[in-house]
Design an enzyme around this catalytic site. Structure first.
Site, PDB file in Angstrom:
ATOM      1  N   SER A   3       0.830  -1.215   0.000  1.00 47.86           N
ATOM      2  CA  SER A   3       0.000   0.000   0.000  1.00 47.86           C
ATOM      3  C   SER A   3       0.863   1.264   0.000  1.00 47.86           C
ATOM      4  O   SER A   3       2.006   1.252   0.452  1.00 47.86           O
ATOM      5  CB  SER A   3      -0.915   0.018   1.227  1.00 47.86           C
ATOM      6  OG  SER A   3      -1.605  -1.196   1.338  1.00 47.86           O
ATOM      7  N   GLU A   4       0.258   2.343  -0.506  1.00 44.88           N
ATOM      8  CA  GLU A   4       0.951   3.632  -0.554  1.00 44.88           C
ATOM      9  C   GLU A   4       0.013   4.721  -0.038  1.00 44.88           C
ATOM     10  O   GLU A   4      -1.195   4.481   0.086  1.00 44.88           O
ATOM     11  CB  GLU A   4       1.372   3.931  -2.006  1.00 44.88           C
ATOM     12  CG  GLU A   4       2.339   2.875  -2.536  1.00 44.88           C
ATOM     13  CD  GLU A   4       2.829   3.153  -3.954  1.00 44.88           C
ATOM     14  OE1 GLU A   4       2.332   4.108  -4.594  1.00 44.88           O
ATOM     15  OE2 GLU A   4       3.722   2.417  -4.400  1.00 44.88           O
ATOM     16  N   GLY A  31      -4.532   2.187  -2.068  1.00 46.58           N
ATOM     17  CA  GLY A  31      -4.817   1.065  -1.180  1.00 46.58           C
ATOM     18  C   GLY A  31      -5.490  -0.052  -1.961  1.00 46.58           C
ATOM     19  O   GLY A  31      -4.839  -0.909  -2.547  1.00 46.58           O
ATOM     20  N   TRP A  61       1.072   2.222   5.883  1.00 46.46           N
ATOM     21  CA  TRP A  61       0.348   1.202   6.664  1.00 46.46           C
ATOM     22  C   TRP A  61       1.103  -0.114   6.730  1.00 46.46           C
ATOM     23  O   TRP A  61       0.485  -1.184   6.682  1.00 46.46           O
ATOM     24  CB  TRP A  61      -1.028   0.889   6.041  1.00 46.46           C
ATOM     25  CG  TRP A  61      -1.966   2.016   5.920  1.00 46.46           C
ATOM     26  CD1 TRP A  61      -2.367   2.597   4.759  1.00 46.46           C
ATOM     27  CD2 TRP A  61      -2.650   2.695   6.977  1.00 46.46           C
ATOM     28  NE1 TRP A  61      -3.258   3.605   5.027  1.00 46.46           N
ATOM     29  CE2 TRP A  61      -3.440   3.683   6.388  1.00 46.46           C
ATOM     30  CE3 TRP A  61      -2.659   2.560   8.365  1.00 46.46           C
ATOM     31  CZ2 TRP A  61      -4.234   4.537   7.130  1.00 46.46           C
ATOM     32  CZ3 TRP A  61      -3.449   3.405   9.111  1.00 46.46           C
ATOM     33  CH2 TRP A  61      -4.225   4.375   8.484  1.00 46.46           C
ATOM     34  N   THR A  68       2.629  -3.144   8.281  1.00 50.56           N
ATOM     35  CA  THR A  68       2.659  -3.875   9.546  1.00 50.56           C
ATOM     36  C   THR A  68       4.091  -4.293   9.861  1.00 50.56           C
ATOM     37  O   THR A  68       4.785  -4.827   8.979  1.00 50.56           O
ATOM     38  CB  THR A  68       1.754  -5.126   9.445  1.00 50.56           C
ATOM     39  OG1 THR A  68       0.425  -4.692   9.159  1.00 50.56           O
ATOM     40  CG2 THR A  68       1.757  -5.929  10.733  1.00 50.56           C
ATOM     41  N   GLU A 128      -2.743 -13.864   3.540  1.00 53.38           N
ATOM     42  CA  GLU A 128      -2.994 -12.755   4.463  1.00 53.38           C
ATOM     43  C   GLU A 128      -4.476 -12.666   4.839  1.00 53.38           C
ATOM     44  O   GLU A 128      -4.827 -12.420   6.003  1.00 53.38           O
ATOM     45  CB  GLU A 128      -2.542 -11.447   3.824  1.00 53.38           C
ATOM     46  CG  GLU A 128      -2.740 -10.283   4.764  1.00 53.38           C
ATOM     47  CD  GLU A 128      -2.030  -9.030   4.308  1.00 53.38           C
ATOM     48  OE1 GLU A 128      -1.007  -9.149   3.615  1.00 53.38           O
ATOM     49  OE2 GLU A 128      -2.511  -7.944   4.646  1.00 53.38           O
ATOM     50  N   ARG A 168     -23.033  -9.857  36.738  1.00 46.96           N
ATOM     51  CA  ARG A 168     -23.791  -8.607  36.907  1.00 46.96           C
ATOM     52  C   ARG A 168     -25.251  -8.910  37.231  1.00 46.96           C
ATOM     53  O   ARG A 168     -25.900  -9.702  36.536  1.00 46.96           O
ATOM     54  CB  ARG A 168     -23.712  -7.792  35.613  1.00 46.96           C
ATOM     55  CG  ARG A 168     -24.541  -6.536  35.604  1.00 46.96           C
ATOM     56  CD  ARG A 168     -23.948  -5.468  36.482  1.00 46.96           C
ATOM     57  NE  ARG A 168     -24.706  -4.220  36.428  1.00 46.96           N
ATOM     58  CZ  ARG A 168     -24.455  -3.175  37.214  1.00 46.96           C
ATOM     59  NH1 ARG A 168     -23.455  -3.226  38.079  1.00 46.96           N
ATOM     60  NH2 ARG A 168     -25.168  -2.080  37.111  1.00 46.96           N
ATOM     61  N   GLN A 217     -23.209  -4.295  24.123  1.00 48.51           N
ATOM     62  CA  GLN A 217     -24.590  -4.205  24.637  1.00 48.51           C
ATOM     63  C   GLN A 217     -24.702  -4.893  25.998  1.00 48.51           C
ATOM     64  O   GLN A 217     -25.318  -4.363  26.927  1.00 48.51           O
ATOM     65  CB  GLN A 217     -25.583  -4.850  23.649  1.00 48.51           C
ATOM     66  CG  GLN A 217     -25.547  -4.303  22.230  1.00 48.51           C
ATOM     67  CD  GLN A 217     -25.559  -2.789  22.164  1.00 48.51           C
ATOM     68  OE1 GLN A 217     -26.258  -2.125  22.946  1.00 48.51           O
ATOM     69  NE2 GLN A 217     -24.759  -2.225  21.277  1.00 48.51           N
TER      70      GLN A 217
HETATM   71  C1  LIG Z   1      -3.684  -2.016  10.679  1.00 51.01           C
HETATM   72  C2  LIG Z   1      -3.334  -2.059   9.221  1.00 51.01           C
HETATM   73  C3  LIG Z   1      -2.236  -2.797   8.783  1.00 51.01           C
HETATM   74  C4  LIG Z   1      -1.905  -2.822   7.426  1.00 51.01           C
HETATM   75  N1  LIG Z   1      -0.790  -3.520   7.028  1.00 51.01           N
HETATM   76  C5  LIG Z   1      -0.385  -3.440   5.740  1.00 51.01           C
HETATM   77  C6  LIG Z   1       0.843  -4.076   5.326  1.00 51.01           C
HETATM   78  O1  LIG Z   1       1.556  -4.729   6.109  1.00 51.01           O
HETATM   79  N2  LIG Z   1       1.230  -3.920   4.040  1.00 51.01           N
HETATM   80  C7  LIG Z   1       0.498  -3.212   3.139  1.00 51.01           C
HETATM   81  O2  LIG Z   1       0.927  -3.120   1.993  1.00 51.01           O
HETATM   82  N3  LIG Z   1      -0.672  -2.612   3.480  1.00 51.01           N
HETATM   83  C8  LIG Z   1      -1.123  -2.715   4.768  1.00 51.01           C
HETATM   84  N4  LIG Z   1      -2.294  -2.098   5.151  1.00 51.01           N
HETATM   85  C9  LIG Z   1      -3.050  -1.319   4.151  1.00 51.01           C
HETATM   86  C10 LIG Z   1      -4.300  -2.034   3.676  1.00 51.01           C
HETATM   87  O3  LIG Z   1      -3.957  -3.054   2.782  1.00 51.01           O
HETATM   88  C11 LIG Z   1      -5.180  -0.932   3.056  1.00 51.01           C
HETATM   89  O4  LIG Z   1      -5.680  -0.145   4.127  1.00 51.01           O
HETATM   90  C12 LIG Z   1      -6.287  -1.502   2.243  1.00 51.01           C
HETATM   91  O5  LIG Z   1      -5.765  -2.040   1.050  1.00 51.01           O
HETATM   92  C13 LIG Z   1      -7.359  -0.452   1.903  1.00 51.01           C
HETATM   93  O6  LIG Z   1      -6.743   0.646   1.334  1.00 51.01           O
HETATM   94  P1  LIG Z   1      -7.072   2.140   1.848  1.00 51.01           P
HETATM   95  O7  LIG Z   1      -6.943   2.157   3.328  1.00 51.01           O
HETATM   96  O8  LIG Z   1      -6.234   3.079   1.052  1.00 51.01           O
HETATM   97  O9  LIG Z   1      -8.598   2.349   1.501  1.00 51.01           O
HETATM   98  P2  LIG Z   1      -9.200   2.884   0.130  1.00 51.01           P
HETATM   99  O10 LIG Z   1      -8.684   2.068  -1.002  1.00 51.01           O
HETATM  100  O11 LIG Z   1      -9.008   4.368   0.071  1.00 51.01           O
HETATM  101  O12 LIG Z   1     -10.738   2.549   0.359  1.00 51.01           O
HETATM  102  C14 LIG Z   1     -11.587   3.378   1.180  1.00 51.01           C
HETATM  103  C15 LIG Z   1     -12.986   2.794   1.127  1.00 51.01           C
HETATM  104  O13 LIG Z   1     -13.456   2.775  -0.230  1.00 51.01           O
HETATM  105  C16 LIG Z   1     -13.854   1.452  -0.585  1.00 51.01           C
HETATM  106  N5  LIG Z   1     -13.573   1.196  -1.997  1.00 51.01           N
HETATM  107  C17 LIG Z   1     -12.374   1.305  -2.643  1.00 51.01           C
HETATM  108  N6  LIG Z   1     -12.513   0.954  -3.928  1.00 51.01           N
HETATM  109  C18 LIG Z   1     -13.810   0.609  -4.103  1.00 51.01           C
HETATM  110  C19 LIG Z   1     -14.585   0.149  -5.209  1.00 51.01           C
HETATM  111  N7  LIG Z   1     -14.017  -0.054  -6.403  1.00 51.01           N
HETATM  112  N8  LIG Z   1     -15.875  -0.093  -5.019  1.00 51.01           N
HETATM  113  C20 LIG Z   1     -16.461   0.102  -3.808  1.00 51.01           C
HETATM  114  N9  LIG Z   1     -15.795   0.519  -2.722  1.00 51.01           N
HETATM  115  C21 LIG Z   1     -14.489   0.769  -2.872  1.00 51.01           C
HETATM  116  C22 LIG Z   1     -13.042   0.539   0.325  1.00 51.01           C
HETATM  117  O14 LIG Z   1     -13.674  -0.739   0.500  1.00 51.01           O
HETATM  118  C23 LIG Z   1     -13.041   1.337   1.619  1.00 51.01           C
HETATM  119  O15 LIG Z   1     -14.271   1.138   2.296  1.00 51.01           O
HETATM  120  C24 LIG Z   1      -2.688  -2.095   6.485  1.00 51.01           C
HETATM  121  C25 LIG Z   1      -3.812  -1.371   6.920  1.00 51.01           C
HETATM  122  C26 LIG Z   1      -4.129  -1.349   8.271  1.00 51.01           C
HETATM  123  C27 LIG Z   1      -5.334  -0.553   8.699  1.00 51.01           C
END
Ligand SMILES: Cc1cc2nc3c(=O)[nH]c(=O)nc-3n(C[C@H](O)[C@H](O)[C@H](O)COP(=O)(O)OP(=O)(O)OC[C@H]3O[C@@H](n4cnc5c(N)ncnc54)[C@H](O)[C@@H]3O)c2cc1C
Length: 231
Positions: free
Chosen positions: A4-5, A9, A34, A36, A127, A153, A222
């Site tokens: 991810s960047e 995502g 993000w 891990t 994963e 409780r 709840q």
């Molecule tokens: C605790 C944690 C650990 C992580 N560890 C890693 C790691 O080790 N390595 C790594 O590379 N990444 C890691 N990630 C990143 C993770 O893979 C991304 O958060 C994930 O891919 C979602 O990307 P984003 O957060 O940019 O969300 P976005 O892509 O911005 O999405 C935001 C929302 O839009 C929705 N959405 C996006 N596209 C669509 C579509 N086409 N149709 C409908 N809805 C859509 C998504 O479902 C989401 O609800 C981690 C994230 C977290 C929170």
């Protein structure tokens, strides 16, 4: 595993981190977000070894991405922000990784150029199964907490576990947990580490187990009424 960047995502194929072939090997530029275990401690000590995806071509999409091993000691590689105050997964540090003219030897390319899509899909299969298992853990702990609390409780002179609505929370949570557990274990049992092809079930197991975990955690909230348990 650095995929991810900051701006990329779900739409992971649009990543912008680049790896350019140079006489010394590859020069990598970009930011990963993000990640891990991207840092080992609060001081930002980098991980020893990372698996990183980067674009090796901007012209031929199918062969565009390649996989690299990055070592914490590689020049030009640094830990950026350490992401705190997460909703969950607090036992591991999640960090930003910064690669600025990071030069690595050609031996740190994994497989051949363009292999990363298959690596990534294979990795996500495992994963997602792991994330499903995390959901099971959340469900089990929530169930245990609400069950214990409901028998301790008292309200209206009796344990709240004697009320139908409380029993419904516990019984439905138990059934969901056990059903998800059976599915996750079955998928884990069938996962063949040497070959891909199990993505349908690892995706489905994650979908159902983490959704159940959220619902069971809500039931625990709840049952606990106004009580807030930390940890
Ligand atoms: C605790 C944690 C650990 C992580 N560890 C890693 C790691 O080790 N390595 C790594 O590379 N990444 C890691 N990630 C990143 C993770 O893979 C991304 O958060 C994930 O891919 C979602 O990307 P984003 O957060 O940019 O969300 P976005 O892509 O911005 O999405 C935001 C929302 O839009 C929705 N959405 C996006 N596209 C669509 C579509 N086409 N149709 C409908 N809805 C859509 C998504 O479902 C989401 O609800 C981690 C994230 C977290 C929170």
């Amino acid at each position: 595993m650095a995929m991810s960047e900051p701006g990329v995502g779900t739409d992971v194929m649009s990543m912008t981190t680049s790896a350019k072939k140079v006489p010394e090997g590859y020069i990598i530029n970009g930011r990963k977000m993000w990640i891990t275990n991207g840092a080992l401690d609060d001081q930002g000590t980098p991980a020893d070894v990372l698996f990183l995806y980067a674009k090796t071509s901007s012209t031929e999409p199918k062969r565009a991405m390649s996989s690299f091993i990055i070592e914490g000691k590689n020049p030009g590689f640094n830990v950026g922000q350490k992401l705190k105050h997460k909703l969950g997964m607090r036992a591991s540090i999640t960090a930003e990784l910064v690669l600025e003219d990071c030069v690595i030897p050609v031996e740190q390319l994994v497989g051949t150029e363009g292999d990363a899509t298959i690596h990534m899909m294979r990795n996500l299969e495992i994963e997602r199964l792991t994330l499903a298992a995390i959901g099971l853990g959340i469900a089990r702990r929530s169930l245990s907490i609400m069950n214990t609390y409901a028998s301790e409780r008292k309200a209206f002179g009796v344990p709240i576990s004697s009320f139908g609505q409380i029993q419904k929370h516990i019984a439905e949570s138990y059934a969901k947990y056990k059903a998800c557990r059976a599915y996750v274990y079955q998928v884990a049992h069938n996962t063949d580490l040497a070959h891909a092809h199990g993505r349908l079930d690892s995706d489905a197991a994650k979908l159902i187990a983490v959704t159940a975990a959220k619902e069971i955690a809500d039931s625990a909230i709840q049952v606990l009424g106004g009580l807030w348990l930390h940890g």
